[in-house]
Write a protein that holds these residues in place. Structure first.
Motif, PDB file in Angstrom:
ATOM      1  N   ARG A 175       0.828  -1.210   0.000  1.00 22.59           N
ATOM      2  CA  ARG A 175       0.000   0.000   0.000  1.00 22.59           C
ATOM      3  C   ARG A 175       0.865   1.264   0.000  1.00 22.59           C
ATOM      4  NH1 ARG A 175      -3.313  -1.423   4.749  1.00 22.59           N
ATOM      5  NH2 ARG A 175      -3.112   0.770   5.219  1.00 22.59           N
ATOM      6  N   THR A 176       1.765   1.333  -0.973  1.00 23.80           N
ATOM      7  CA  THR A 176       2.626   2.497  -1.153  1.00 23.80           C
ATOM      8  C   THR A 176       2.104   3.302  -2.320  1.00 23.80           C
ATOM      9  OG1 THR A 176       4.554   1.349  -0.289  1.00 23.80           O
ATOM     10  CG2 THR A 176       4.970   3.241  -1.699  1.00 23.80           C
TER      11      THR A 176
ATOM     12  N   TYR B 228      -2.700   4.854   3.000  1.00 26.80           N
ATOM     13  CA  TYR B 228      -1.483   4.205   2.514  1.00 26.80           C
ATOM     14  C   TYR B 228      -0.525   4.018   3.678  1.00 26.80           C
ATOM     15  CZ  TYR B 228      -3.395   6.029  -1.796  1.00 26.80           C
ATOM     16  OH  TYR B 228      -4.242   6.324  -2.831  1.00 26.80           O
ATOM     17  N   ASN B 229       0.361   3.044   3.554  1.00 23.30           N
ATOM     18  CA  ASN B 229       1.405   2.872   4.559  1.00 23.30           C
ATOM     19  C   ASN B 229       2.512   3.899   4.375  1.00 23.30           C
ATOM     20  OD1 ASN B 229       0.285   0.684   5.944  1.00 23.30           O
ATOM     21  ND2 ASN B 229       1.005  -0.726   4.372  1.00 23.30           N
TER      22      ASN B 229
ATOM     23  N   ASP C   7       0.014  -2.854  -7.634  1.00 23.42           N
ATOM     24  CA  ASP C   7      -0.806  -3.797  -6.877  1.00 23.42           C
ATOM     25  C   ASP C   7      -2.247  -3.328  -6.990  1.00 23.42           C
ATOM     26  OD1 ASP C   7      -1.988  -5.518  -5.090  1.00 23.42           O
ATOM     27  OD2 ASP C   7      -1.129  -4.555  -3.318  1.00 23.42           O
TER      28      ASP C   7
ATOM     29  N   GLY D   6      -4.422  -3.750  -3.801  1.00 20.27           N
ATOM     30  CA  GLY D   6      -4.047  -2.756  -2.805  1.00 20.27           C
ATOM     31  C   GLY D   6      -4.560  -1.379  -3.170  1.00 20.27           C
ATOM     32  N   SER D   7      -4.530  -1.038  -4.461  1.00 22.80           N
ATOM     33  CA  SER D   7      -5.034   0.254  -4.916  1.00 22.80           C
ATOM     34  C   SER D   7      -6.522   0.379  -4.664  1.00 22.80           C
ATOM     35  CB  SER D   7      -4.757   0.441  -6.413  1.00 22.80           C
ATOM     36  OG  SER D   7      -3.379   0.403  -6.667  1.00 22.80           O
TER      37      SER D   7
ATOM     38  N   HIS E  79      -8.262  -1.192  -2.399  1.00 20.78           N
ATOM     39  CA  HIS E  79      -8.446  -1.077  -0.948  1.00 20.78           C
ATOM     40  C   HIS E  79      -8.245   0.368  -0.493  1.00 20.78           C
ATOM     41  CE1 HIS E  79      -8.232  -1.997   3.316  1.00 20.78           C
ATOM     42  NE2 HIS E  79      -7.083  -1.342   3.362  1.00 20.78           N
ATOM     43  N   CYS E  80      -7.197   1.020  -0.989  1.00 24.14           N
ATOM     44  CA  CYS E  80      -6.916   2.410  -0.610  1.00 24.14           C
ATOM     45  C   CYS E  80      -8.001   3.350  -1.110  1.00 24.14           C
ATOM     46  CB  CYS E  80      -5.548   2.841  -1.141  1.00 24.14           C
ATOM     47  SG  CYS E  80      -4.191   2.002  -0.307  1.00 24.14           S
TER      48      CYS E  80
END
Length: 182
Positions: free
Chosen positions: A11-12, A86-87, A123, A126-127, A129-130
């Motif tokens: 999650r960057t 995001y992390n 990802d 992950g995108s 999810h964000c």
């Protein structure tokens, strides 16, 4: 995605428009570095509604690539004390340091490595999810606010003039209707 201080960080967000590199407090805690290693930093504006108070700044090694072809650079992060979807966020200074080329059509980043080009695919899960977290945050915030008539409502009916100052410009709205004269 990158490895920061020997921890793989999912999650960057790679944001070429951001002037900051941000790190969430939960990722910082997972690194077990300790807050005493943070250096003081001034608050900044423009990310949240008001001033953002930082826990501090820290320089950490960031690595892209695999075992055979990787690249590591030291990046200065602001450890922020607010909830990020995001992390971490890597801004334009970090991307410039890595000499990243963004390929939007393929959703890929490319950067030079010691034995060739390092390609990093996005990802997608992950995108999504964000984006869902951002949507939930915006929906919660907008339901708490009262709509202001000057910011919401129909567009102005005042005619705009073209750059020569004489010819009126007609604005088309996205209502599904065909513009006049077609």
């Amino acid at each position: 995605m990158p490895t920061i201080c020997n921890i793989w960080v999912g999650r960057t967000l790679m944001d070429g428009g951001a002037g900051l590199n941000l790190l969430s407090p939960e990722v910082f805690r997972r690194m077990q570095i300790g807050e005493r290693k943070l250096t003081p930093s001034a608050p900044f504006c423009g990310v949240t509604d008001g001033k953002t108070v930082l826990l501090g700044q820290i320089e950490l090694p960031v690595t892209f690539g695999g075992r055979d072809n990787f690249r590591t650079e030291n990046i200065t992060f602001d450890v922020v004390h607010f909830d990020l979807p995001y992390n971490t966020i890597l801004g334009r200074l970090a991307l410039a340091k890595f000499m990243v080329a963004v390929h939007c059509a393929y959703n890929t980043l490319k950067l030079p490595g010691p034995t060739g080009v390092i390609s990093i695919k996005a990802d997608v899960k992950g995108s999504v999810h964000c984006v869902e977290r951002l949507y939930e945050a915006v929906a919660t915030t907008s339901s708490d606010n009262v709509e202001h008539p000057e910011t919401f409502g129909p567009p102005s009916t005042k005619p705009r003039l073209s750059p020569d100052g004489h010819t009126p410009i007609r604005e088309n709205t996205l209502t599904g209707a065909e513009p006049e004269g077609k």
